[in-house]
Write a protein that holds these residues in place. Structure first.
Motif, PDB file in Angstrom:
ATOM      1  N   ASP A   4      29.045 -53.608  18.868  1.00  0.00           N
ATOM      2  CA  ASP A   4      27.664 -53.756  19.185  1.00  0.00           C
ATOM      3  C   ASP A   4      27.072 -54.804  19.992  1.00  0.00           C
ATOM      4  OD1 ASP A   4      24.888 -53.020  19.094  1.00  0.00           O
ATOM      5  OD2 ASP A   4      24.576 -54.301  17.296  1.00  0.00           O
TER       6      ASP A   4
ATOM      7  N   ASN B  10      27.529 -58.255  18.068  1.00  0.00           N
ATOM      8  CA  ASN B  10      27.461 -58.560  16.716  1.00  0.00           C
ATOM      9  C   ASN B  10      27.612 -57.069  15.918  1.00  0.00           C
ATOM     10  OD1 ASN B  10      27.177 -59.200  13.948  1.00  0.00           O
ATOM     11  ND2 ASN B  10      25.210 -60.016  14.144  1.00  0.00           N
ATOM     12  N   PRO B  11      28.510 -56.510  15.476  1.00  0.00           N
ATOM     13  CA  PRO B  11      29.789 -57.605  15.273  1.00  0.00           C
ATOM     14  C   PRO B  11      30.943 -57.304  16.469  1.00  0.00           C
ATOM     15  CG  PRO B  11      29.887 -55.570  13.955  1.00  0.00           C
ATOM     16  CD  PRO B  11      28.676 -55.302  14.876  1.00  0.00           C
TER      17      PRO B  11
HETATM   18 MG    MG Z   1      24.789 -55.164  15.417  1.00  0.00          MG
END
Ligand code: MG
Ligand code: ADP
Length: 223
Positions: free
Chosen positions: A217, A202-203
């Motif tokens: 990430d 995320n993302p």
């Molecule tokens: Mg993140």
């Protein structure tokens, strides 16, 4: 009771993703400011710098993410600010491993992809719109492995925010096919690696149709 569970840093999580060929933006680890500056001298694109510490799970809550770094000075300042910010959040210097420098990626849409190993259902996958939308709209969609590509597409289509991936009001269309492939790889990874308890990508940056998508990430919990 879960024992020996460990939250991997972004750097460690990315190593696992690399082993399974999950697409990511280019990145490198720097243990010191000097190393970060050497890396920055070779930069050919706008960069992002993030803190790397096993004590910091949500990096932006600690002032640990600096976007849009365009030159060596930006990188030097980002390093100082990140270190200062971590220390002001009671993170000890010896608990900071360094920083990750990575390519800044523009997306049609940020998406979150999560995986959990459920004691009853096994590997479960969650998808949702990334960023503020997730928290605001609680717009997520769940699937239980094994999932075929068409099941994954269906999970995405069930999101209220799906039109944002699919060219809403003349906006660019996202590379939905690449996103489906990415989720399929992540599912395979979880099915074959029993040590993975949880994954939080995320993302994931979904680029324009035909341009692919990239994890920018990652947080993996082993145990
Ligand atoms: Mg993140
Ligand atoms: P956190 O640990 O707080 O989740 P992230 O690495 O997800 O840290 O960074 C926070 C936000 O910064 C992301 O949600 C995304 O919007 C943006 N971001 C992070 N990395 C990049 C990148 N490489 N390119 C563009 N935006 C990014």
């Amino acid at each position: 009771m879960k024992t020996n569970s460990e939250v991997l840093t972004e750097v460690e999580s990315r190593k696992l993703l690399t082993e399974w060929d999950v697409p990511q933006n280019s990145h490198g680890f720097a243990a010191t400011k000097e190393e970060a500056l050497v890396m920055a001298e070779k930069m050919i694109t706008t960069l992002v710098m993030k803190v790397v510490s096993s004590k910091i799970v949500h990096k932006s809550d600690f002032g640990g993410v600096k976007l849009g770094l365009k030159n060596v000075d930006d990188v030097a300042n980002a390093y100082d600010e990140i270190m200062q910010s971590a220390l002001s959040h009671q993170v000890r210097e010896q608990d900071i491993e360094g920083v990750i420098l990575q390519e800044m990626v523009e997306a049609v849409q940020e998406i979150l992809v999560g995986v959990k190993r459920d004691p009853v259902f096994g590997v479960t996958i969650v998808v949702g719109l990334g960023g503020v939308w997730v928290e605001l709209m609680k717009d997520i969609s769940l699937g239980i492995s094994p999932l075929k590509e068409k099941d994954i597409l269906h999970m995405l289509q069930k999101l209220k925010g799906y039109p944002l991936l699919n060219g809403y009001r003349g906006q660019a269309k996202g590379d939905i096919n690449a996103l489906v492939q990415l989720i399929k790889k992540v599912e395979t990874m979880a099915l074959h690696n029993q040590h993975i308890a949880e994954m939080d990508l995320n993302p994931v940056m979904v680029k324009r149709e035909g341009e692919g998508c990239l994890v920018v990430d990652a947080r993996i919990v082993t145990g």
